[in-house]
Enzyme design. Structure first.
Site, PDB file in Angstrom:
ATOM      1  N   GLY A 138       0.773  -1.241   0.000  1.00 41.10           N
ATOM      2  CA  GLY A 138       0.000   0.000   0.000  1.00 41.10           C
ATOM      3  C   GLY A 138       0.803   1.288   0.000  1.00 41.10           C
ATOM      4  O   GLY A 138       0.309   2.336  -0.407  1.00 41.10           O
ATOM      5  N   PHE A 192     -14.379   3.085   3.330  1.00 40.49           N
ATOM      6  CA  PHE A 192     -13.364   2.282   2.657  1.00 40.49           C
ATOM      7  C   PHE A 192     -12.870   3.042   1.430  1.00 40.49           C
ATOM      8  O   PHE A 192     -13.646   3.363   0.543  1.00 40.49           O
ATOM      9  CB  PHE A 192     -13.894   0.900   2.264  1.00 40.49           C
ATOM     10  CG  PHE A 192     -12.776  -0.023   1.911  1.00 40.49           C
ATOM     11  CD1 PHE A 192     -12.101  -0.725   2.904  1.00 40.49           C
ATOM     12  CD2 PHE A 192     -12.336  -0.146   0.595  1.00 40.49           C
ATOM     13  CE1 PHE A 192     -11.022  -1.542   2.586  1.00 40.49           C
ATOM     14  CE2 PHE A 192     -11.254  -0.953   0.276  1.00 40.49           C
ATOM     15  CZ  PHE A 192     -10.600  -1.653   1.272  1.00 40.49           C
ATOM     16  N   VAL A 193     -11.580   3.328   1.405  1.00 38.87           N
ATOM     17  CA  VAL A 193     -11.031   4.162   0.332  1.00 38.87           C
ATOM     18  C   VAL A 193     -10.007   3.402  -0.522  1.00 38.87           C
ATOM     19  O   VAL A 193      -9.363   2.470  -0.045  1.00 38.87           O
ATOM     20  CB  VAL A 193     -10.370   5.442   0.892  1.00 38.87           C
ATOM     21  CG1 VAL A 193     -11.429   6.363   1.482  1.00 38.87           C
ATOM     22  CG2 VAL A 193      -9.311   5.119   1.942  1.00 38.87           C
ATOM     23  N   ASP A 236      -5.614   2.338  10.339  1.00 38.44           N
ATOM     24  CA  ASP A 236      -7.039   2.078  10.548  1.00 38.44           C
ATOM     25  C   ASP A 236      -7.218   1.665  12.001  1.00 38.44           C
ATOM     26  O   ASP A 236      -7.332   2.519  12.878  1.00 38.44           O
ATOM     27  CB  ASP A 236      -7.485   1.016   9.539  1.00 38.44           C
ATOM     28  CG  ASP A 236      -8.969   0.734   9.587  1.00 38.44           C
ATOM     29  OD1 ASP A 236      -9.716   1.565  10.120  1.00 38.44           O
ATOM     30  OD2 ASP A 236      -9.405  -0.327   9.094  1.00 38.44           O
ATOM     31  N   ARG A 239      -5.057   0.551  -6.984  1.00 38.22           N
ATOM     32  CA  ARG A 239      -3.893   1.213  -6.370  1.00 38.22           C
ATOM     33  C   ARG A 239      -3.359   2.321  -7.268  1.00 38.22           C
ATOM     34  O   ARG A 239      -2.734   3.268  -6.808  1.00 38.22           O
ATOM     35  CB  ARG A 239      -2.755   0.207  -6.146  1.00 38.22           C
ATOM     36  CG  ARG A 239      -3.046  -0.865  -5.119  1.00 38.22           C
ATOM     37  CD  ARG A 239      -1.755  -1.567  -4.746  1.00 38.22           C
ATOM     38  NE  ARG A 239      -1.964  -2.854  -4.098  1.00 38.22           N
ATOM     39  CZ  ARG A 239      -2.161  -3.036  -2.794  1.00 38.22           C
ATOM     40  NH1 ARG A 239      -2.206  -1.984  -1.992  1.00 38.22           N
ATOM     41  NH2 ARG A 239      -2.326  -4.239  -2.293  1.00 38.22           N
ATOM     42  N   ASP A 268      -5.812  -0.351  -2.003  1.00 37.32           N
ATOM     43  CA  ASP A 268      -6.495  -1.296  -2.893  1.00 37.32           C
ATOM     44  C   ASP A 268      -7.802  -1.827  -2.326  1.00 37.32           C
ATOM     45  O   ASP A 268      -8.075  -1.744  -1.123  1.00 37.32           O
ATOM     46  CB  ASP A 268      -5.591  -2.510  -3.140  1.00 37.32           C
ATOM     47  CG  ASP A 268      -5.525  -3.420  -1.903  1.00 37.32           C
ATOM     48  OD1 ASP A 268      -5.165  -2.916  -0.817  1.00 37.32           O
ATOM     49  OD2 ASP A 268      -5.877  -4.613  -2.013  1.00 37.32           O
ATOM     50  N   ASP A 309       0.311   3.281   4.119  1.00 35.16           N
ATOM     51  CA  ASP A 309      -0.770   3.991   3.453  1.00 35.16           C
ATOM     52  C   ASP A 309      -1.812   4.509   4.443  1.00 35.16           C
ATOM     53  O   ASP A 309      -2.198   5.664   4.401  1.00 35.16           O
ATOM     54  CB  ASP A 309      -1.429   3.118   2.360  1.00 35.16           C
ATOM     55  CG  ASP A 309      -1.868   1.738   2.853  1.00 35.16           C
ATOM     56  OD1 ASP A 309      -1.677   1.417   4.051  1.00 35.16           O
ATOM     57  OD2 ASP A 309      -2.403   0.972   2.031  1.00 35.16           O
TER      58      ASP A 309
END
Ligand code: IMP
Ligand code: MG
Length: 183
Positions: free
Chosen positions: A38, A146-147, A97, A159, A153, A94
């Site tokens: 990521g 959710f991005v 969370d 990506r 991805d 990336d």
């Protein structure tokens, strides 16, 4: 897909974070380690923006969902990593969370005897953290959606999008149809 951050906004946020990192490490050498996969897009931008002498390496973290492992089991592969012993390491990922991935990777990296480890992430999701840790540098805080894009991805796709977008239910349906038809 709903665009959350355009290319220009991403660039501005990443440049700002790069400047903060430069100031924090002024006069020192940096060892930047990107968490695969990521972080690849962010890494490519960051290493060209940060004006410091640096070494660049990678470490891999993946959640396997095979028959023998529990869903979401985290596998950390440090075989590709460069020597970090005695070095000032900046770990780049990336998104932060729940924070479980980054904290586990940091734990693993401590085994190699670095002088220090700090972390930089593109995104932090609001209200999701499950660990007693926060990244040292964050470019953007985003809502709990959710991005994808700019390295992030969904099932290994998207990506390459130059912007950041939230996946909506209709996108998930489209994705499922495309995946079934074309593999
Ligand atoms: P954490 O361990 O819960 O912090 O999750 C971190 C990892 O989950 C990230 O490195 C991403 O690979 C993945 N992830 C979490 N949220 C998203 C998202 O919104 N889009 C894409 N990947 C995500
Ligand atoms: Mg990932």
């Amino acid at each position: 897909m709903k665009t959350l951050l355009e290319k220009e906004a991403l660039h501005a946020g990443v440049s700002k974070m790069a400047k903060q990192i430069e100031q924090a490490y002024e006069g020192r050498q940096l060892t930047i380690v990107g968490v695969l996969t990521g972080s690849v897009v962010l890494m490519a931008d960051m290493i060209r923006l940060i004006q410091l002498p640096m070494r660049v390496g990678v470490i891999q973290a993946s959640s396997y969902r095979g028959a023998t492992t529990e869903r979401g089991d985290l596998i950390i592969n440090s075989e590709l990593m460069i020597d970090i012993s005695g070095r000032d390491v900046l770990l780049v990922d990336d998104i932060f969370d729940t924070g479980r991935t980054l904290t586990r990777v940091i734990e693993k990296m401590h085994e190699f005897g670095p002088n220090s480890i700090r972390s930089a992430v593109l995104l932090q999701k609001e209200g999701r953290v499950e660990v007693d840790y926060i990244p040292d540098f964050t470019a953007f805080n985003i809502p709990d959606e959710f991005v994808v894009g700019y390295g992030l991805d969904y099932e290994d796709m998207y990506r390459n999008l130059p912007y950041l977008a939230a996946l909506e239910p209709a996108d998930l349906e489209k994705h499922a149809v495309l995946s079934n038809n074309q593999n």
